[in-house]
Design an enzyme around this catalytic site. Sequence first.
Site, PDB file in Angstrom:
ATOM      1  CB  ALA A  52      15.656  -0.560   0.826  1.00 27.09           C
ATOM      2  N   GLY A  80      13.533  -5.364   1.201  1.00 25.54           N
ATOM      3  CA  GLY A  80      14.645  -5.428   2.150  1.00 25.54           C
ATOM      4  C   GLY A  80      14.202  -5.877   3.529  1.00 25.54           C
ATOM      5  CD  GLU A 122      16.351  -8.425  -0.292  1.00 23.01           C
ATOM      6  OE1 GLU A 122      16.270  -7.202  -0.051  1.00 23.01           O
ATOM      7  OE2 GLU A 122      16.781  -8.869  -1.370  1.00 23.01           O
ATOM      8  CD  GLU A 166      12.610  -6.351  -3.593  1.00 28.06           C
ATOM      9  OE1 GLU A 166      11.716  -7.200  -3.810  1.00 28.06           O
ATOM     10  OE2 GLU A 166      13.370  -6.414  -2.605  1.00 28.06           O
TER      11      GLU A 166
HETATM   12  N1  DAK Z   1      10.192   3.249   1.431  1.00 26.16           N
HETATM   13  C1  DAK Z   1       9.850   4.495   1.824  1.00 26.16           C
HETATM   14  N2  DAK Z   1       8.661   4.807   2.376  1.00 26.16           N
HETATM   15  C2  DAK Z   1       7.771   3.812   2.531  1.00 26.16           C
HETATM   16  C3  DAK Z   1       8.057   2.487   2.129  1.00 26.16           C
HETATM   17  C4  DAK Z   1       9.339   2.210   1.576  1.00 26.16           C
HETATM   18  N3  DAK Z   1       9.739   0.983   1.215  1.00 26.16           N
HETATM   19  N4  DAK Z   1       6.966   1.720   2.399  1.00 26.16           N
HETATM   20  C5  DAK Z   1       6.047   2.545   2.942  1.00 26.16           C
HETATM   21  N5  DAK Z   1       6.529   3.803   3.027  1.00 26.16           N
HETATM   22  C6  DAK Z   1       5.870   4.985   3.547  1.00 26.16           C
HETATM   23  C7  DAK Z   1       4.842   5.519   2.556  1.00 26.16           C
HETATM   24  O1  DAK Z   1       5.465   6.321   1.593  1.00 26.16           O
HETATM   25  C8  DAK Z   1       3.929   6.295   3.466  1.00 26.16           C
HETATM   26  O2  DAK Z   1       4.556   7.503   3.790  1.00 26.16           O
HETATM   27  P1  DAK Z   1       3.752   8.927   3.699  1.00 26.16           P
HETATM   28  O3  DAK Z   1       3.207   8.988   2.319  1.00 26.16           O
HETATM   29  O4  DAK Z   1       2.680   8.772   4.753  1.00 26.16           O
HETATM   30  O5  DAK Z   1       4.774   9.958   4.023  1.00 26.16           O
HETATM   31  C9  DAK Z   1       3.905   5.457   4.755  1.00 26.16           C
HETATM   32  O6  DAK Z   1       5.092   4.643   4.694  1.00 26.16           O
HETATM   33  C10 DAK Z   1       2.705   4.534   4.826  1.00 26.16           C
HETATM   34  O7  DAK Z   1       2.672   3.771   3.632  1.00 26.16           O
HETATM   35  P2  DAK Z   1       1.341   3.599   2.760  1.00 26.16           P
HETATM   36  O8  DAK Z   1       0.476   4.797   2.846  1.00 26.16           O
HETATM   37  O9  DAK Z   1       1.762   3.161   1.423  1.00 26.16           O
HETATM   38  O10 DAK Z   1       0.632   2.402   3.564  1.00 26.16           O
HETATM   39  P3  DAK Z   1      -0.369   1.314   3.007  1.00 26.16           P
HETATM   40  O11 DAK Z   1      -0.870   0.594   4.204  1.00 26.16           O
HETATM   41  O12 DAK Z   1      -1.376   1.908   2.072  1.00 26.16           O
HETATM   42  O13 DAK Z   1       0.522   0.306   2.128  1.00 26.16           O
HETATM   43  C11 DAK Z   1       2.454  -1.072   1.699  1.00 26.16           C
HETATM   44  C12 DAK Z   1       1.479  -0.480   2.752  1.00 26.16           C
HETATM   45  C13 DAK Z   1       3.576  -1.781   2.465  1.00 26.16           C
HETATM   46  C14 DAK Z   1       1.698  -2.116   0.859  1.00 26.16           C
HETATM   47  C15 DAK Z   1       3.003   0.051   0.792  1.00 26.16           C
HETATM   48  O14 DAK Z   1       3.491   1.097   1.618  1.00 26.16           O
HETATM   49  C16 DAK Z   1       4.118  -0.419  -0.101  1.00 26.16           C
HETATM   50  O15 DAK Z   1       3.857  -1.036  -1.127  1.00 26.16           O
HETATM   51  N6  DAK Z   1       5.361  -0.060   0.260  1.00 26.16           N
HETATM   52  C17 DAK Z   1       6.515  -0.344  -0.572  1.00 26.16           C
HETATM   53  C18 DAK Z   1       6.901  -1.792  -0.484  1.00 26.16           C
HETATM   54  C19 DAK Z   1       8.134  -2.100  -1.373  1.00 26.16           C
HETATM   55  O16 DAK Z   1       8.034  -1.913  -2.626  1.00 26.16           O
HETATM   56  N7  DAK Z   1       9.207  -2.536  -0.801  1.00 26.16           N
HETATM   57  C20 DAK Z   1      10.443  -2.866  -1.529  1.00 26.16           C
HETATM   58  C21 DAK Z   1      11.320  -1.637  -1.617  1.00 26.16           C
HETATM   59  S1  DAK Z   1      12.850  -1.940  -2.498  1.00 26.16           S
HETATM   60  C22 DAK Z   1      20.271  -3.777  -1.088  1.00 26.16           C
HETATM   61  C23 DAK Z   1      19.654  -3.787   0.125  1.00 26.16           C
HETATM   62  C24 DAK Z   1      18.274  -3.707   0.202  1.00 26.16           C
HETATM   63  C25 DAK Z   1      17.521  -3.554  -0.945  1.00 26.16           C
HETATM   64  C26 DAK Z   1      18.148  -3.556  -2.169  1.00 26.16           C
HETATM   65  C27 DAK Z   1      19.540  -3.650  -2.250  1.00 26.16           C
HETATM   66  N8  DAK Z   1      21.673  -3.898  -1.209  1.00 26.16           N
HETATM   67  C28 DAK Z   1      22.447  -4.275   0.003  1.00 26.16           C
HETATM   68  C29 DAK Z   1      22.362  -3.753  -2.442  1.00 26.16           C
HETATM   69  C30 DAK Z   1      16.085  -3.456  -0.795  1.00 26.16           C
HETATM   70  C31 DAK Z   1      15.258  -2.896  -1.712  1.00 26.16           C
HETATM   71  C32 DAK Z   1      13.839  -2.709  -1.352  1.00 26.16           C
HETATM   72  O17 DAK Z   1      13.393  -3.078  -0.292  1.00 26.16           O
END
Ligand code: DAK
Length: 258
Positions: free
Chosen positions: A66, A109, A112, A132
């Site tokens: 997400a 997400g 998921e 997360e």
């Molecule tokens: N959100 C927003 N932007 C993201 C992102 C994300 N999840 N993942 C990557 N990006 C963006 C980065 O900010 C970056 O943007 P700029 O800085 O260039 O503007 C661009 O994508 C490239 O990312 P990186 O520079 O970080 O790329 P790397 O190759 O170095 O790293 C990575 C890739 C996937 C390891 C890293 O980006 C990362 O750790 N991303 C976050 C992964 C994460 O924590 N995901 C979980 C998020 S929480 C619900 C429904 C859904 C959810 C909850 C509740 N309900 C129905 C109630 C879901 C929650 C989640 O998913």
Amino acid sequence: MTDDSLVLASVDGAVATLTLNRPKALNALSPQLMDELIEALTHLDDDRAVRAIILTGGPQVFAAGADIKAMATASPMEMVTRRTIARWARIRDVRKPIIAAVSGYALGGGCELAMMCDIIMASETAQFGQPEINIGIIPGAGGTQRLTRAIGPYRAMQMVLTGEMLSAHDAYAFGLVTRVCPVEALLSEARRLAETIATRPPLAVQLAKQAVRFAAETTVREGLEIELRNFYLLFDTADQKEGMAAFIEKRKATFTGE
Ligand code: DAK
């Protein structure tokens, strides 16, 4: 749909393909992207010509979760009132089979979303994870529940508590994905599977999907009731009469979806 749509749709015969299209943000699932995805799925679910749907993020990434930027400063009440849950829950209601074709990251997400699909195929580059915990939250769209049922409580616990990722081959070994293939072959393999499903009687496919879903989401007792109800219901379809007549007459069945 335009080129700057966040979800691209194409239909070829009875198989539709939806491609998440936000590559610069690694297909982060922003509210707008989710709205477009649900609109596309709803449309395809209502289109009688479509019998199976492939959901992919393209060859680089499935979805990195997400959109963290869209929720970083939200209050609990904002999270509740944003319709996020209603949006995501709608995917569960799609009657047609959805095959997730995952390359690259399927995180949070994104993982998921793949698990909301009915079958997951992966390329060798796929990485599944629920990271997360690293940003101070826990999974909120099934990551603690579907993952646990898919790969078992101890592996799921380790993933959810550490945020560690699962490779495509481990995901296959643990039963999360049904097939691993090279990136270049993933979409054609997904398509082959979708086409096979599309040749089956559509109402039976839909009711089978519903029954299998119940196995993962309810008690065995409730699941058996749904299975039996759907089994009986299918005797009211032309495709059941055709399927059984074709078997007896030793010919190939032609299913109409009636
Ligand atoms: N959100 C927003 N932007 C993201 C992102 C994300 N999840 N993942 C990557 N990006 C963006 C980065 O900010 C970056 O943007 P700029 O800085 O260039 O503007 C661009 O994508 C490239 O990312 P990186 O520079 O970080 O790329 P790397 O190759 O170095 O790293 C990575 C890739 C996937 C390891 C890293 O980006 C990362 O750790 N991303 C976050 C992964 C994460 O924590 N995901 C979980 C998020 S929480 C619900 C429904 C859904 C959810 C909850 C509740 N309900 C129905 C109630 C879901 C929650 C989640 O998913």
